[in-house]
Write an enzyme that holds these catalytic residues in place. Structure first.
Site, short mmCIF file in Angstrom:
data_model
loop_
_atom_site.label_atom_id
_atom_site.label_comp_id
_atom_site.label_asym_id
_atom_site.label_seq_id
_atom_site.Cartn_x
_atom_site.Cartn_y
_atom_site.Cartn_z
N HIS A 143 3.63 -4.60 11.79
CA HIS A 143 3.89 -4.80 10.10
C HIS A 143 4.97 -3.93 9.82
O HIS A 143 5.28 -4.50 8.14
CB HIS A 143 2.12 -3.91 10.10
CG HIS A 143 2.81 -2.04 10.50
ND1 HIS A 143 3.02 -1.67 11.10
CD2 HIS A 143 2.96 -1.27 9.12
CE1 HIS A 143 3.38 -0.71 11.50
NE2 HIS A 143 3.33 -0.07 9.81
C1 UD1 Z 1 2.42 1.52 5.02
C2 UD1 Z 1 3.67 2.46 5.32
C3 UD1 Z 1 3.62 2.57 6.86
C4 UD1 Z 1 2.70 2.39 6.98
C5 UD1 Z 1 1.91 1.52 7.23
C6 UD1 Z 1 0.25 1.08 7.82
C7 UD1 Z 1 5.38 3.27 3.41
C8 UD1 Z 1 6.60 2.58 3.03
N1 UD1 Z 1 4.56 2.08 4.85
O1 UD1 Z 1 2.76 0.39 5.25
O2 UD1 Z 1 4.76 3.47 6.64
O3 UD1 Z 1 2.68 2.68 8.75
O4 UD1 Z 1 1.83 1.95 6.06
O5 UD1 Z 1 -0.29 0.09 7.66
O6 UD1 Z 1 3.82 3.66 2.94
N2 UD1 Z 1 -2.05 -5.10 0.91
C9 UD1 Z 1 -3.08 -5.26 1.52
N3 UD1 Z 1 -3.79 -4.29 1.67
C10 UD1 Z 1 -4.36 -3.44 1.53
C11 UD1 Z 1 -2.81 -2.47 1.32
C12 UD1 Z 1 -2.41 -3.61 1.30
O7 UD1 Z 1 -2.96 -6.67 1.00
O8 UD1 Z 1 -5.04 -2.29 1.64
C13 UD1 Z 1 -0.57 -5.16 1.38
C14 UD1 Z 1 -0.25 -5.97 -0.11
O9 UD1 Z 1 0.68 -7.01 -0.25
C15 UD1 Z 1 1.32 -4.99 0.06
C16 UD1 Z 1 1.39 -5.07 1.77
O10 UD1 Z 1 -0.36 -4.53 2.13
O11 UD1 Z 1 2.26 -5.31 -0.27
C17 UD1 Z 1 1.82 -3.38 1.96
O12 UD1 Z 1 1.68 -2.21 2.08
P1 UD1 Z 1 1.98 -0.95 1.04
O13 UD1 Z 1 1.53 -0.03 1.40
O14 UD1 Z 1 3.32 -0.98 0.55
O15 UD1 Z 1 3.01 -0.62 2.82
P2 UD1 Z 1 2.30 -0.64 4.16
O16 UD1 Z 1 3.30 -1.79 4.67
O17 UD1 Z 1 0.75 -0.89 4.87
#
Ligand code: UD1
Length: 378
Positions: A209
Site C-alpha cells: 500500500h
Molecule cells: C495511511 C498512513 C500509513 C499507514 C496506512 C495504513 C499517512 C501519511 N499514511 O496511509 O502510514 O501505513 O494509513 O493503512 O498517514 N481510502 C479509502 N477508504 C478509507 C481510507 C482511505 O478509500 O477508509 C483511500 C483514499 O482514496 C485515500 C487513499 O485510500 O486517498 C489513501 O488513504 P490515506 O489515509 O491518505 O493514506 P494510507 O495509504 O491509508
C-alpha cells in the site's frame, strides 16, 4: 473523590486503532482516567475503521471529526483546525498520539501550539528515508511531544542522537500486546482459512500500500515478480487490497497474476489468523513485519529500509526493495527454511519487543508523569 485525569487519544488510520486497543484497556484499569477517543476520520470505510473498534473491544469514538481523504496538506490542516477546536473547548490534561500517520502529526502539532502536554506512543522509529511521509511525521511528532514511549532500544538510540533521551521511556511494543491478547481468539474464532480454502503453510500473505509501490508501473512489476515466485514455489499469494492499491488495480488485468488472490481488506482476527498460518508474509507495511515475527512466520519486506531492523538482524525478515533478483533470492531462501522459528528467536523477540505489557507500562508512566508538578502545564 479526586478529579479524574482527562486524556485524549487521537487516532485516524487502521494501524492506530490496533495500537489504541491495549492502551484503552490499560487506562481503564487505572480507574483514575477519563479517557476520550477522537477519530480524525482519515480512514472511514467500515473495513478500514469500525470493524477494528468492534473486534478489539474499543469504545466508539467520543468525537468523530470526519475529515476523510485529501492531499497531505489538505488532510493534515483540516484535522488540525478541528482538533484545535476540541482541545480548546475541553482542555485535556494530555493528548496521546500514535505511530506516524497524518493524524499523528496533526494531533501533535495542534496540541503543541496551545501547550497541551503530548505523549507519543511508538516514538523514536526512523527509516532515515525522508521521502516517506511517515518519516517526516515521526520526526516532527517526536520533537513536539513531551513524553516519548519507545518500543525498542534502537528507537531509544535514535532519540539519543536527536537529544530527546531525557523525555523518552523504553516500554516495549504495544503491537506485541495486541497480538498476545488476541492470538487465541484468532485461532478459535476466525474462519478465514476455511472461507478461502487455504491450508496452513500452503499460501503466502501479501500486502502492498505504500505510495512508492502503488504507482501503476511499480505495482505491475511487483505483482508480476511475486506471481512468478508464487508459481515457482507452488503457493497462492493472498492479497487483501488496501483502497489506495485498489484504485490502481482497477486499471490492470488481474488475470495476468493467476497465483495472486485479491481479497477485501481484513479485520484484525482474520489477519492474525492468516499471518500465523502463512508460509511467508510479503509486505511493505511496518506493523505486519512484526506481526509476522511474533506469530513465527518469515517475512520478505519490499522496501529499501525498515524501522524494525531487529527482525532483519534475527534473520526472520529479509529486506529486498523492489529488485526482481533480490525478491527471487529472498523467496528461495525463505521457502527453504523448514519448520518453526528456533526457541532462541522467540527469546530474542521478547527481549527486543517486550512480552506484551507495553500498554501497562505506558499507562503507569503517564499517570506518574502527569502527577509530577513540573510536567503539568495547566
Ligand atoms: C495511511 C498512513 C500509513 C499507514 C496506512 C495504513 C499517512 C501519511 N499514511 O496511509 O502510514 O501505513 O494509513 O493503512 O498517514 N481510502 C479509502 N477508504 C478509507 C481510507 C482511505 O478509500 O477508509 C483511500 C483514499 O482514496 C485515500 C487513499 O485510500 O486517498 C489513501 O488513504 P490515506 O489515509 O491518505 O493514506 P494510507 O495509504 O491509508
Amino acid at each position: 473523590m479526586a478529579d479524574l485525569i482527562t486524556i485524549f487519544s487521537v487516532v485516524g488510520a487502521r494501524p492506530q486503532f490496533i495500537k489504541l486497543a491495549p492502551i484503552v484497556h490499560a487506562l481503564q484499569r487505572t480507574g483514575v482516567v477519563n479517557h476520550q477517543i477522537l477519530h480524525t476520520g482519515q480512514h472511514y470505510d467500515e473495513n478500514m475503521s469500525s470493524v477494528f473498534f468492534d473486534e478489539l473491544d474499543i469504545p466508539r469514538p467520543d468525537v468523530d471529526l470526519g475529515v476523510g481523504s485529501g492531499s497531505h496538506a489538505v488532510q493534515t490542516a483540516a484535522m488540525m483546525v478541528k482538533l484545535e477546536e476540541v482541545y480548546q473547548r475541553e482542555r485535556p490534561d494530555a493528548v496521546l498520539v500514535y505511530g506516524d500517520t497524518n493524524s499523528t502529526l496533526a494531533a501533535a502539532l495542534a496540541a503543541a501550539k496551545i501547550h497541551i502536554p503530548i505523549a507519543h506512543v511508538e516514538a523514536g522509529l526512523r527509516s532515515f528515508n525522508r521521502d516517506m511521509p511517515e518519516e517526516i511525521n515521526r520526526i516532527v511528532t517526536d520533537h513536539c511531544s513531551d513524553r516519548l514511549y519507545v518500543p525498542t532500544v534502537t528507537g531509544m538510540r535514535n532519540l539519543k542522537n536527536e537529544n530527546l533521551l531525557e523525555r523518552s521511556v523504553l516500554t516495549g511494543d504495544v503491537m506485541r500486546d495486541v497480538v498476545e491478547n488476541n492470538r487465541k481468539q484468532a485461532e478459535s474464532k476466525s474462519r478465514i482459512l476455511e472461507e478461502h480454502k487455504l491450508c496452513p503453510d500452503g499460501f503466502g500473505l501479501l500486502t502492498l500500500h505504500r505510495p512508492v509501490n502503488t504507482t501503476a508501473e511499480a505495482l505491475r512489476h511487483l505483482l508480476a515478480t511475486l506471481d512468478r515466485n508464487a508459481r515457482a514455489h507452488k503457493i497462492t499469494m493472498v492479497l487483501p487490497v488496501h483502497p489506495r492499491t485498489l484504485a490502481i488495480l482497477n486499471s490492470m488485468t488481474l488475470t495476468d497474476f493467476r497465483a495472486i488472490r485479491f481479497i477485501e481488506p481484513l479485520a484484525y482476527l482474520d489477519m492474525i489468523r492468516l499471518v500465523g498460518a502463512a508460509r511467508v508474509v510479503v509486505t511493505d507495511s511496518g506493523g505486519l513485519q512484526k506481526e509476522a515475527a511474533f506469530l513465527g512466520t518469515y517475512c520478505i519486506t519490499v522496501r529499501e529500509e525498515t524501522e524494525w531492523t531487529e527482525t532483519v538482524e534475527m534473520g526472520i525478515n529479509v529486506l529486498v526493495g523492489t529488485d526482481a533478483d533480490q525478491i527471487n533470492a529472498a523467496f528461495d531462501k525463505v521457502m527453504s527454511n523448514a519448520g518453526p522459528f528456533a526457541a532462541t528467536v522467540f527469546q530474542e523477540l521478547d527481549k527486543q519487543y517486550g512480552v506484551g505489557d507495553a500498554a501497562t507500562v505506558i499507562a503507569q508512566d503517564l499517570l506518574t508523569w502527569l502527577n509530577g508538578k513540573d510536567c503539568r502545564k495547566l
